[in-house]
Write an enzyme that holds these catalytic residues in place. Structure first.
Site, PDB file in Angstrom:
ATOM      1  N   ARG A  12       0.847  -1.191   0.000  1.00  0.00           N
ATOM      2  CA  ARG A  12       0.000   0.000   0.000  1.00  0.00           C
ATOM      3  C   ARG A  12       0.883   1.241   0.000  1.00  0.00           C
ATOM      4  NH1 ARG A  12      -3.564  -2.550  -1.579  1.00  0.00           N
ATOM      5  NH2 ARG A  12      -5.694  -2.802  -0.790  1.00  0.00           N
TER       6      ARG A  12
ATOM      7  N   GLU B 282      -2.659   7.784  -6.130  1.00  0.00           N
ATOM      8  CA  GLU B 282      -2.791   6.948  -7.330  1.00  0.00           C
ATOM      9  C   GLU B 282      -3.877   7.522  -8.240  1.00  0.00           C
ATOM     10  OE1 GLU B 282      -3.449   2.922  -6.088  1.00  0.00           O
ATOM     11  OE2 GLU B 282      -1.450   2.725  -5.220  1.00  0.00           O
TER      12      GLU B 282
ATOM     13  N   HIS C 154      -0.505   0.087  -9.951  1.00  0.00           N
ATOM     14  CA  HIS C 154      -1.292  -0.787  -9.068  1.00  0.00           C
ATOM     15  C   HIS C 154      -1.942  -1.923  -9.863  1.00  0.00           C
ATOM     16  CE1 HIS C 154      -3.509  -0.669  -4.948  1.00  0.00           C
ATOM     17  NE2 HIS C 154      -3.236  -1.915  -5.319  1.00  0.00           N
TER      18      HIS C 154
END
Length: 315
Positions: A242, A271, A290
Site C-alpha cells: 500500500r 494513485e 497498481h
C-alpha cells in the site's frame, strides 16, 4: 439485528439487488444473476448508486468507495463484498454499527501479486527500465545489472503474498530470505521458510527490501529516511502493498544521494502517481499503476470469491 438490518429484511421483497460499481469478471456476474438481480455501474446501461440505493441488498466493490452516507441511504444493504484485500475504501465502523457485513478476498490474488513483486525486482536489478527508455541507443556499457542468486531479500510483513515471494525468490533464484512480522512467532516464520529477525536487523542485512503490510496507523510512514539509510548501500526497495507505508519523498532522497540502487513501486500514496512526480524522472525507479493483481486468472478467482460472499449473505 439493528434497525437498518430489520428494515432491509422487511422491505427487500422479490429478488435481491446486487450493485457492481466497476467492472468485474463476467463469470462472477453470471453466477450472481443465478441468485439476484444485478445492476452494473458501468457500460451503456450504467446505474448510479442514487438510482439503486433504495433497493440494493449487496455491493460488490472493486475500486470504488462505500462510505457511511451511502450505507445510511441503503436500508436493505446487507453486505459489501470487497474485490481484493484492503478495506481503506469502506467505512467499516459504520458498517459494523448498521450490521452490514464486509468481506474481502485475501488469498485469490496472492500468486499474481507475488509474481509481480519478483518482476519489479528483476526489472530494477537488471536495469530493464533504463534499457527500454533508451529507445534503441547503445547503453550496454552503462548498464551493469545484478544477479539475484546469493542476495538477501528482506520481507516486512510475512503474510500470504510475502510467503509466495519468499518461495519464488529462494527456490527459483537461491536468495536468502529474512522476514519481520510482529504478528507471527519466530517459529511460525521459520516454519514458513524465512529467517525471523527484528526490523533493524532486517534493514541492515537486506540487499533488497520488499513491503507486505497493510496501511494502518502503525504502518503509515513505516519506512522513512532513517530506515532507507540503514539498508546496505546499493539496496533496492519494492512496494506492492500500500502507498503510504513507504515515505516516497525519503525514497527519492535516498536514491538521489546514491544510497539506493533503485526501487520498484506498484503502489503509491497518490494513485495514479502524477505525470510530473519526480520519482517518474528517476531512471532507476520502475513504477506500475497498481496492477500487481491484474492477471486474468486472479481477476476471475477474486471476482468469483467475492460473488460467493455476496450469495452467502443473500439468504
Amino acid at each position: 439485528m439493528t434497525e437498518q438490518g430489520t428494515a432491509g429484511a422487511d422491505r427487500a421483497g422479490g429478488r435481491p439487488l446486487v450493485w457492481i460499481p466497476r467492472p468485474v469478471h463476467e463469470d462472477a456476474v453470471a453466477r450472481l444473476r443465478e441468485h439476484a438481480e444485478v445492476s452494473l455501474g458501468h457500460g451503456p446501461d450504467a446505474a448510479t448508486f442514487d438510482e439503486v440505493c433504495d433497493r440494493v441488498t449487496a455491493i460488490l466493490l472493486r475500486t470504488a468507495r462505500v462510505d457511511g452516507d451511502m450505507m445510511l441511504r441503503a436500508p436493505n444493504l446487507r453486505v459489501v463484498a470487497r474485490h481484493g484485500v484492503g478495506l481503506d475504501t469502506v467505512d467499516t465502523d459504520r458498517a459494523h454499527e448498521l450490521d452490514i457485513a464486509v468481506t474481502t478476498t485475501p488469498a485469490a490474488n496472492t500468486r499474481s501479486v507475488a509474481e509481480h513483486t519478483i518482476a519489479l525486482l528483476l526489472a530494477v536489478r537488471r536495469g530493464i527500465g533504463i534499457a527500454v527508455r533508451n529507445e534503441g541507443g547503445d547503453v550496454r556499457s552503462s548498464i551493469s545489472g545484478r544477479e539475484l542468486s546469493g542476495a538477501t531479500l528482506g520481507l516486512v510483513g510475512y503474510g500470504r503474498i510475502a510467503r509466495d515471494v519468499a518461495a519464488i525468490a529462494s527456490h527459483g533464484f537461491g536468495m536468502r530470505i529474512l522476514a519481520h512480522d510482529p504478528g507471527l512467532s519466530d517459529t511460525g516464520i521459520r516454519d514458513a521458510g524465512a529467517e525471523p529477525v527484528d526490523l533493524p536487523t532486517l534493514l541492515t542485512d537486506s540487499d533488497n527490501l520488499s513491503l507486505h503490510v497493510p496501511l494502518v496507523p502503525a504502518t503509515r510512514g513505516l519506512i522513512g529516511l532513517p530506515q532507507l539509510r540503514a539498508l546496505p548501500r546499493g539496496a533496492v526497495v519494492l512496494n506492492t502493498a500500500r502507498g503510504g507505508v513507504l515515505d516516497e519523498a525519503a525514497l527519492l532522497t535516498a536514491i538521489r544521494e546514491g544510497h539506493l540502487a533503485g526501487a520498484g513501486l506498484d503502489v503509491t500514496a497518490v494513485e495514479p502517481l502524477p505525470a510530473d512526480h519526480p520519482l517518474r524522472a528517476e531512471p532507476s525507479v520502475v513504477i506500475t499503476p497498481h496492477v500487481g493483481a491484474q492477471t486474468e486468472e486472479a481477476m476471475r478467482r477474486v471476482a468469483l470469491e467475492a460473488a460467493d460472499h455476496v450469495i452467502a449473505h443473500l439468504g
